[in-house]
Write a protein that holds these residues in place. Structure first.
Motif, PDB file in Angstrom:
ATOM      1  N   LEU A  59       0.828  -1.211   0.000  1.00 42.66           N
ATOM      2  CA  LEU A  59       0.000   0.000   0.000  1.00 42.66           C
ATOM      3  C   LEU A  59       0.862   1.262   0.000  1.00 42.66           C
ATOM      4  N   ILE A  63       0.964   4.330  -2.805  1.00 44.06           N
ATOM      5  CA  ILE A  63       0.776   5.753  -2.481  1.00 44.06           C
ATOM      6  C   ILE A  63       1.967   6.577  -2.967  1.00 44.06           C
ATOM      7  N   ARG A  66       1.932   6.939  -6.694  1.00 44.45           N
ATOM      8  CA  ARG A  66       0.883   7.892  -7.031  1.00 44.45           C
ATOM      9  C   ARG A  66       1.390   9.329  -6.879  1.00 44.45           C
ATOM     10  N   LEU A 153      -4.172   7.057  14.382  1.00 47.23           N
ATOM     11  CA  LEU A 153      -4.652   6.758  13.023  1.00 47.23           C
ATOM     12  C   LEU A 153      -5.815   7.669  12.651  1.00 47.23           C
ATOM     13  N   VAL A 157      -5.999  10.383   9.532  1.00 49.98           N
ATOM     14  CA  VAL A 157      -7.033  10.395   8.486  1.00 49.98           C
ATOM     15  C   VAL A 157      -7.682  11.766   8.409  1.00 49.98           C
ATOM     16  N   VAL A 160      -5.275  14.186   6.662  1.00 46.66           N
ATOM     17  CA  VAL A 160      -5.225  14.051   5.201  1.00 46.66           C
ATOM     18  C   VAL A 160      -6.475  14.645   4.570  1.00 46.66           C
ATOM     19  N   LEU A 161      -7.651  14.345   5.134  1.00 49.03           N
ATOM     20  CA  LEU A 161      -8.882  14.864   4.529  1.00 49.03           C
ATOM     21  C   LEU A 161      -8.937  16.383   4.614  1.00 49.03           C
ATOM     22  N   ILE A 164      -6.359  17.886   1.963  1.00 48.41           N
ATOM     23  CA  ILE A 164      -6.664  17.642   0.560  1.00 48.41           C
ATOM     24  C   ILE A 164      -7.917  18.381   0.086  1.00 48.41           C
TER      25      ILE A 164
ATOM     26  N   GLN B  70     -17.000   7.779  -0.211  1.00 47.76           N
ATOM     27  CA  GLN B  70     -16.057   8.312   0.768  1.00 47.76           C
ATOM     28  C   GLN B  70     -16.749   8.622   2.088  1.00 47.76           C
ATOM     29  N   GLY B 131     -10.293   3.646   7.155  1.00 49.30           N
ATOM     30  CA  GLY B 131      -9.444   4.830   7.210  1.00 49.30           C
ATOM     31  C   GLY B 131      -8.469   4.885   6.061  1.00 49.30           C
ATOM     32  N   LEU B 132      -7.806   3.743   5.766  1.00 53.00           N
ATOM     33  CA  LEU B 132      -6.835   3.760   4.673  1.00 53.00           C
ATOM     34  C   LEU B 132      -7.517   3.950   3.336  1.00 53.00           C
ATOM     35  N   ALA B 134     -10.224   5.689   2.850  1.00 51.36           N
ATOM     36  CA  ALA B 134     -10.581   7.110   2.771  1.00 51.36           C
ATOM     37  C   ALA B 134      -9.372   7.951   2.384  1.00 51.36           C
ATOM     38  N   ILE B 135      -8.206   7.641   2.953  1.00 52.46           N
ATOM     39  CA  ILE B 135      -6.979   8.371   2.602  1.00 52.46           C
ATOM     40  C   ILE B 135      -6.672   8.227   1.117  1.00 52.46           C
ATOM     41  N   PHE B 136      -6.734   6.977   0.636  1.00 55.78           N
ATOM     42  CA  PHE B 136      -6.366   6.730  -0.761  1.00 55.78           C
ATOM     43  C   PHE B 136      -7.352   7.391  -1.711  1.00 55.78           C
ATOM     44  N   ALA B 138      -9.084  10.059  -1.151  1.00 57.20           N
ATOM     45  CA  ALA B 138      -8.854  11.498  -1.133  1.00 57.20           C
ATOM     46  C   ALA B 138      -7.670  11.859  -2.021  1.00 57.20           C
ATOM     47  N   LEU B 139      -6.584  11.068  -1.957  1.00 60.68           N
ATOM     48  CA  LEU B 139      -5.417  11.374  -2.801  1.00 60.68           C
ATOM     49  C   LEU B 139      -5.756  11.261  -4.281  1.00 60.68           C
ATOM     50  N   ILE B 140      -6.500  10.200  -4.668  1.00 58.61           N
ATOM     51  CA  ILE B 140      -6.865   9.995  -6.076  1.00 58.61           C
ATOM     52  C   ILE B 140      -7.758  11.129  -6.563  1.00 58.61           C
ATOM     53  N   LEU B 141      -8.785  11.491  -5.771  1.00 57.93           N
ATOM     54  CA  LEU B 141      -9.725  12.520  -6.200  1.00 57.93           C
ATOM     55  C   LEU B 141      -9.019  13.861  -6.350  1.00 57.93           C
TER      56      LEU B 141
ATOM     57  N   ALA C  86       1.351   8.589   4.546  1.00 57.68           N
ATOM     58  CA  ALA C  86       0.274   9.135   3.718  1.00 57.68           C
ATOM     59  C   ALA C  86       0.069  10.614   4.019  1.00 57.68           C
ATOM     60  N   ILE C  93       2.084  16.818  -1.901  1.00 56.11           N
ATOM     61  CA  ILE C  93       1.285  17.082  -3.103  1.00 56.11           C
ATOM     62  C   ILE C  93       0.729  18.502  -3.071  1.00 56.11           C
TER      63      ILE C  93
END
Lengths: 172, 149, 112
Positions: A59, A63, A66, A153, A157, A160-161, A164, B70, B131-132, B134-136, B138-141, C86, C93
């Motif tokens: 994983l 990332i 990406r 964790l 999360v 990150v949200l 972004i 999401q 959670g993971l 949701a993170i992924f 968000a990065l893709i979008l 992450a 980014i």
């Protein structure tokens, strides 16, 4: 013996990951280091960690790829060669000095001090009923650790949200 | 032709359709047998997240977000955290935090044993997997929204 | 003893990468290598020569096992490492979108 070979493989992979110029090759080399770590866990008799490290490495690789792919990046030179290298080497030398004194105090490889773990191994099955001692430690004897991990964790999360997201940014 | 533009080629899509269910099933197996064999909530949660990420990489993001959006992923993550905290608080009925409160813990070395440990494994699996994912997502979008500008 | 020294060498390579490189992706890679080295060190300390994995079998008497406590600590640490990676990638980014580069000195120069 095989443990030393795997560790040497990891060290070479890390050197390649640091020294190579292309970013995608560097990311793939660090993936090889992680898979070597998974094999090392298997040799060190930790199958839980081997499974977790394997899937987490996949994983993490996705990332990182990406993040680096589809961006035509210019080559970044490391400026001020002499000053930066000397400062870095001084820092590493001071770290190695502390590490030397710490290594003198460690028990020999292969002979751990199992003061707490002895009682966990002896009473784990009777107290919790789980055959996997690691599961009985992380979820029963030391559940607070796992609760703290869940909090970290959750915070990551949310971070990150929040970083972004597109809506709600103030533009001057 | 327009449909095949999203995601990868036909070969990848066919193989993904065959394997993604098996990957999800393997993750569930790892979680449920976490107390009698190697594995547990952390590894199983990451494997479940990887199965959804596999769908997203092969079929494009709309297909995977139709399966698990999401908002639903965030909801599942919060549900996992609250479930873990609730199990820990339920121990207070018998005395202290994180008490293994089942009197009859079942026969050892079988699936239904070890009291609260399988329940905690399921809670952690929900938390880590959602959670993971949701993170992924968000990065893709974010990446695709940059291309539209 | 050789195992400890190799593990220390791995940590030093990661430290060199973090301190010396100017590319953000390289810095993330260096942090990852340091994290691997620390996890490996924990498990190395708990290893017992000739020990068995800490999982009980049905009708066998336990004689010698490796230390399970470092394994339990490292199991949580691995997943936290993934989440932190992450988070750093998300910040990188965002920086790339704002400045169009991964070079940390240029990012610092554009600020003021």
């Amino acid at each position: 013996m095989e443990l030393k070979l795997i560790l040497l493989f990891m060290v070479f992979g890390a050197v390649i990951a640091v020294k190579i110029e292309d970013l995608l090759s560097s990311v793939i080399a660090v993936g090889a280091v992680g898979l070597g770590l998974s094999m090392a866990f298997l040799v060190l008799k930790a199958p839980d960690l081997a499974i977790t490290q394997l899937v987490v490495e996949i994983l993490c690789l996705i990332i990182l790829i990406r993040a680096t792919i589809n961006k035509d990046l210019p080559l970044i030179k490391d400026g001020r060669w002499f000053f930066n290298t000397v400062a870095t080497l001084l820092f590493i030398a001071s770290f190695l000095m502390f590490a030397y004194f710490a290594l003198l105090e460690l028990p020999d490889f292969g002979k751990p001090i199992m003061r707490v773990a002895g009682s966990y191994i002896a009473n784990g099955l009777a107290k919790t009923g789980a055959a996997n001692i690691v599961a009985s430690i992380i979820l029963d004897f030391r559940g607070y650790d796992t609760l703290g991990e869940a909090t970290v964790l959750f915070t990551a999360v949310i971070g990150v949200l929040a970083i972004i997201r597109k809506v709600g940014r103030i533009k001057k | 032709m327009k449909k095949s533009d999203k995601g990868m080629t036909l070969i990848v899509k066919t193989i993904t359709r065959l394997t993604v269910g098996l990957i999800l099933l393997y993750g569930i197996y790892i979680v449920l047998h976490g107390h009698i064999s190697p594995g547990g909530g952390f590894a199983g949660g990451v494997i479940i997240a990887l199965s959804f990420i596999h769908l997203m990489l092969a079929f494009g993001k709309e297909f995977a977000l139709k399966k698990l959006s999401q908002a639903a992923a965030s909801l599942l993550e919060n549900l996992g955290a609250l479930m873990f905290l609730g199990i820990a608080l339920a121990g207070l009925t018998g005395g202290y935090f994180f008490l293994n409160f089942f009197i009859n813990k079942g026969k050892p070395f079988t699936l239904f044993s070890a009291g609260i440990i399988p329940l905690c494994n399921i809670a952690i699996c929900l938390k880590v997997g959602a959670g993971l994912f949701a993170i992924f997502a968000a990065l893709i979008l974010f990446d695709s929204s940059q291309e539209n500008k | 003893m050789t195992e400890y020294i190799l593990c220390l060498a791995l940590f030093c390579i990661g430290l060199y990468c973090v301190l010396r490189k100017r590319n953000i992706i390289k810095i993330i890679i260096g942090l990852g290598i340091m994290e691997y080295a620390v996890n490996l060190f924990f498990v190395l300390v708990g290893y017992k020569t000739g020990g068995r994995a800490p999982i009980l079998a049905k009708d066998q008497v336990v004689s010698n096992m490796v230390d399970p406590i470092p394994q339990a600590l490292v199991l949580t640490s691995i997943v936290i490492g993934l989440a932190v990676t992450a988070l750093i990638v998300a910040i990188a980014i965002r920086l790339f979108e704002r400045y169009g580069t991964f070079d940390i000195t240029k990012i610092r120069r554009l600020k003021g």
